[in-house]
Write a protein that holds these residues in place. Structure first.
Motif, PDB file in Angstrom:
ATOM      1  N   GLU A 185    -112.200  -6.409  -5.918  1.00 45.28           N
ATOM      2  CA  GLU A 185    -112.474  -7.573  -6.766  1.00 45.28           C
ATOM      3  C   GLU A 185    -112.867  -7.198  -8.191  1.00 45.28           C
ATOM      4  OE1 GLU A 185    -116.463  -6.662  -4.721  1.00 45.28           O
ATOM      5  OE2 GLU A 185    -114.304  -6.490  -4.321  1.00 45.28           O
ATOM      6  N   ASN A 186    -113.198  -5.924  -8.420  1.00 42.48           N
ATOM      7  CA  ASN A 186    -113.638  -5.508  -9.743  1.00 42.48           C
ATOM      8  C   ASN A 186    -112.495  -5.254 -10.718  1.00 42.48           C
ATOM      9  OD1 ASN A 186    -116.513  -5.417  -9.127  1.00 42.48           O
ATOM     10  ND2 ASN A 186    -116.017  -3.667  -7.825  1.00 42.48           N
ATOM     11  N   ASP A 187    -111.318  -4.954 -10.201  1.00 39.27           N
ATOM     12  CA  ASP A 187    -110.190  -4.704 -11.107  1.00 39.27           C
ATOM     13  C   ASP A 187    -109.002  -5.625 -10.841  1.00 39.27           C
ATOM     14  OD1 ASP A 187    -109.293  -3.645  -8.730  1.00 39.27           O
ATOM     15  OD2 ASP A 187    -108.627  -1.744  -9.565  1.00 39.27           O
ATOM     16  N   LYS A 211    -115.276 -22.322  -5.904  1.00 40.53           N
ATOM     17  CA  LYS A 211    -114.532 -22.081  -7.142  1.00 40.53           C
ATOM     18  C   LYS A 211    -113.047 -22.354  -6.967  1.00 40.53           C
ATOM     19  CE  LYS A 211    -117.789 -18.581  -8.796  1.00 40.53           C
ATOM     20  NZ  LYS A 211    -117.987 -17.156  -9.182  1.00 40.53           N
ATOM     21  N   LYS A 219    -112.380 -17.465 -12.361  1.00 38.99           N
ATOM     22  CA  LYS A 219    -112.281 -16.917 -13.722  1.00 38.99           C
ATOM     23  C   LYS A 219    -110.925 -17.165 -14.357  1.00 38.99           C
ATOM     24  CE  LYS A 219    -113.669 -12.891 -16.390  1.00 38.99           C
ATOM     25  NZ  LYS A 219    -114.248 -11.531 -16.341  1.00 38.99           N
ATOM     26  N   LEU A 220    -109.864 -16.939 -13.587  1.00 41.00           N
ATOM     27  CA  LEU A 220    -108.524 -17.057 -14.157  1.00 41.00           C
ATOM     28  C   LEU A 220    -107.931 -18.455 -14.005  1.00 41.00           C
ATOM     29  CD1 LEU A 220    -107.013 -13.632 -13.027  1.00 41.00           C
ATOM     30  CD2 LEU A 220    -108.105 -14.221 -15.193  1.00 41.00           C
ATOM     31  N   GLU A 277    -108.605  -8.679 -11.629  1.00 41.79           N
ATOM     32  CA  GLU A 277    -108.307  -9.521 -12.790  1.00 41.79           C
ATOM     33  C   GLU A 277    -107.297  -8.839 -13.714  1.00 41.79           C
ATOM     34  OE1 GLU A 277    -110.457 -11.462 -16.747  1.00 41.79           O
ATOM     35  OE2 GLU A 277    -111.675 -10.505 -15.186  1.00 41.79           O
ATOM     36  N   GLU A 324    -112.246 -15.620  -5.605  1.00 39.45           N
ATOM     37  CA  GLU A 324    -113.262 -16.136  -6.525  1.00 39.45           C
ATOM     38  C   GLU A 324    -112.918 -15.786  -7.965  1.00 39.45           C
ATOM     39  OE1 GLU A 324    -117.320 -15.645  -5.820  1.00 39.45           O
ATOM     40  OE2 GLU A 324    -117.293 -16.491  -3.806  1.00 39.45           O
ATOM     41  N   VAL A 325    -112.302 -14.619  -8.155  1.00 40.29           N
ATOM     42  CA  VAL A 325    -111.878 -14.199  -9.492  1.00 40.29           C
ATOM     43  C   VAL A 325    -110.623 -14.959  -9.911  1.00 40.29           C
ATOM     44  CG1 VAL A 325    -111.113 -12.262 -10.909  1.00 40.29           C
ATOM     45  CG2 VAL A 325    -112.860 -11.906  -9.148  1.00 40.29           C
ATOM     46  N   LYS A 367    -113.260 -12.471  -1.836  1.00 41.06           N
ATOM     47  CA  LYS A 367    -113.925 -12.017  -3.060  1.00 41.06           C
ATOM     48  C   LYS A 367    -112.970 -12.097  -4.255  1.00 41.06           C
ATOM     49  CE  LYS A 367    -116.974  -8.766  -0.632  1.00 41.06           C
ATOM     50  NZ  LYS A 367    -117.309  -7.329  -0.466  1.00 41.06           N
ATOM     51  N   CYS A 368    -111.728 -11.697  -4.013  1.00 45.24           N
ATOM     52  CA  CYS A 368    -110.736 -11.718  -5.093  1.00 45.24           C
ATOM     53  C   CYS A 368    -110.356 -13.148  -5.472  1.00 45.24           C
ATOM     54  CB  CYS A 368    -109.492 -10.946  -4.680  1.00 45.24           C
ATOM     55  SG  CYS A 368    -109.730  -9.170  -4.522  1.00 45.24           S
TER      56      CYS A 368
END
Length: 248
Positions: free
Chosen positions: A176-178, A103, A85-86, A180, A80-81, A77-78
């Motif tokens: 995974e929500n924090d 991704k 995203k990064l 980033e 994917e971030v 999950k992480c």
């Protein structure tokens, strides 16, 4: 059943009777900083390294007890971030051919299990180590990474090894929500962190060995057949003859 206990987790008073001698230490405290050290001649290639070895690399299965221990479910999950995203470039050690998010295509390199020397080289090629682990006693790869002077992004709920993380060595995250924000705080502060310096000053063979010696002789000195004055520190495994303390 035991005369004393060496532990590495939080809140030991919940698990041990008040009269048993306790010592706060982990095997990972004894990482040899003369072996694990940065190499300025090796250029950075990856933004992060994540180590999640298969139990048996000869088997194709990607879900085993190591995936639980290293929190492979959260890691995916992480990633994917981190990838999606990064757009960070990552190295996944020990899970070659295990499926990852689309991704991560072109951004993640996966390997089989590496030799110790190969792994040390990969630390040097990475900017930080990613540890989503929870059910982990205190991963040696964490302190090895710190000795290579790369900071860590570590799951706040990890069983052991959390003691290494501070404003010199890295940051925590929950999920995974924090992740980033935690990763960005490290990436934006790489030049101001000093993980190797912190580890050398507080842990390693000599510092950890002196504390272990004190624990043994204070609690069980009358059972030890070597005079205390003849012991400077205690190594938990390898013979460390003529060991030299690291300065940087």
């Amino acid at each position: 059943m035991c005369q004393g206990w060496i532990y590495g987790f939080r809140n030991p008073e919940k698990y041990f009777p008040p009269d048993i001698p306790l010592h706060f230490a982990s095997e990972s405290d004894w990482i040899d900083c003369n072996v694990c050290k940065p190499d300025k001649n090796i250029k950075k290639k990856y933004d992060f390294i994540y180590i999640c070895l298969k139990v048996d690399e000869k088997k194709e299965e990607c879900d085993d007890w190591a995936t639980y221990n290293k929190n492979w479910t959260l890691a995916k999950k992480c990633l994917e971030v981190l990838c999606g995203k990064l757009k960070l470039k990552g190295l996944l050690v020990g899970r070659k051919n295990c499926p990852l998010s689309n991704k991560c295509n072109g951004l993640m390199t996966s390997t089989e299990m590496l030799t110790n020397s190969e792994l040390r080289e990969m630390y040097c090629k990475s900017k930080f180590i990613f540890l989503p682990n929870i059910k982990d006693a205190s991963p040696r790869v964490l302190s090895e990474a710190l000795c290579h002077n790369i900071p860590a992004v570590v799951n706040k709920n990890i069983l052991g090894g959390w003691k290494y993380i501070n404003n010199q060595t890295g940051v925590f995250f929950n999920d995974e929500n924090d992740v980033e924000n935690s990763v960005l705080s490290v990436m934006n502060n790489l030049n101001n962190l000093s993980p190797r310096d912190y580890f050398i000053k507080n842990y390693g063979v000599i510092n950890s060995g002196k504390r272990l010696k004190e624990f043994f002789y204070h609690n069980f000195g009358d059972e030890i057949n070597i005079d205390e004055k003849d012991v400077e520190w205690i190594s938990i495994s390898n013979n460390k003859k003529n060991y030299k303390e690291c300065n940087n």
